[in-house]
Write an enzyme that holds these catalytic residues in place. Sequence first.
Site, PDB file in Angstrom:
ATOM      1  N   CYS A   1       0.815  -1.220   0.000  1.00 60.79           N
ATOM      2  CA  CYS A   1       0.000   0.000   0.000  1.00 60.79           C
ATOM      3  C   CYS A   1       0.847   1.269   0.000  1.00 60.79           C
ATOM      4  O   CYS A   1       0.683   2.140  -0.854  1.00 60.79           O
ATOM      5  CB  CYS A   1      -0.964  -0.013   1.179  1.00 60.79           C
ATOM      6  N   CYS A   2       1.757   1.397   0.965  1.00 57.78           N
ATOM      7  CA  CYS A   2       2.604   2.604   1.026  1.00 57.78           C
ATOM      8  C   CYS A   2       3.491   2.708  -0.219  1.00 57.78           C
ATOM      9  O   CYS A   2       3.793   3.812  -0.675  1.00 57.78           O
ATOM     10  CB  CYS A   2       3.482   2.605   2.268  1.00 57.78           C
TER      11      CYS A   2
ATOM     12  N   CYS B   1      -2.423   9.001   6.526  1.00 62.97           N
ATOM     13  CA  CYS B   1      -3.664   8.511   5.926  1.00 62.97           C
ATOM     14  C   CYS B   1      -4.712   8.256   7.009  1.00 62.97           C
ATOM     15  O   CYS B   1      -4.385   7.822   8.119  1.00 62.97           O
ATOM     16  CB  CYS B   1      -3.392   7.217   5.182  1.00 62.97           C
TER      17      CYS B   1
ATOM     18  N   CYS C   1       6.763   4.713   6.487  1.00 63.78           N
ATOM     19  CA  CYS C   1       6.017   4.333   5.298  1.00 63.78           C
ATOM     20  C   CYS C   1       6.950   3.950   4.139  1.00 63.78           C
ATOM     21  O   CYS C   1       6.479   3.541   3.095  1.00 63.78           O
ATOM     22  CB  CYS C   1       5.121   5.480   4.857  1.00 63.78           C
TER      23      CYS C   1
END
Length: 226
Positions: A113-114, A196, A222
């Site tokens: 995701c990151c 986020c 991240c």
Amino acid sequence: MSGRAPLDKNELAVTSLRLEGLPVLEAARGAIGWVFETFGDDVAVASSFQDVVLIDLVRKEKADAEIVFLDTHFHFGETLAFVERLRKTWELNLTVTHPTVGPDEFVCGTARCCEVRKVEPLAAALEGKGAWVTGLKRVDTPERTGAPILSFDPARRMVKVNPLATWSDDDVEEYLEEHTLPRHPLTYVGYVSIGCAPTTQPVAEGQHPREGRWAGTGKTECGLHV
Ligand code: SF4
């Protein structure tokens, strides 16, 4: 890249050490002045807009400096509104990156995701630059305690500048107050370190600011600064 001679890594280390010995505000202004004098327009300034100290210092040195905001498509609405407000009022030269995947792919919490929402878009935004500037502070996390003010970023093969490396959270607060800078709206309701939405929580009085990020997952970075 600018037409400047290849970077002398000794010069970089010496300049960084010289800045280390200065009061924090002078060190930050010195680092920002140095990077624009050295690389001109080949510099990108990455900001999460959690606070705007770095952007304020940069815009006062170079009003048209490129500011990069990584829109992961998982930000709070308040963050996006704050970014847009600052872009307009300060007439920022803002680049907003977007992930190349949809919201259902690599959702929050998955390993990629990151990478697909932050690391890869940042790499694309930095393509061809000679240096990037970040708002990283040594007090943010134990992993950041050794962060230099100026260094060569081997992964991106460019100079990395952390003008606020030596700043404490109190130094940030003092600068925000003294310059009556706008604040991210969520800071008024307990959010201190803001990323986020799915992975950011407010913190209680006395908690470390980063305890509100990725709470309970063991994750602290991240991937932008490793
Ligand atoms: S902080 Fe969470 S939602 Fe944001 S990019 Fe990283 S893993 Fe995804």
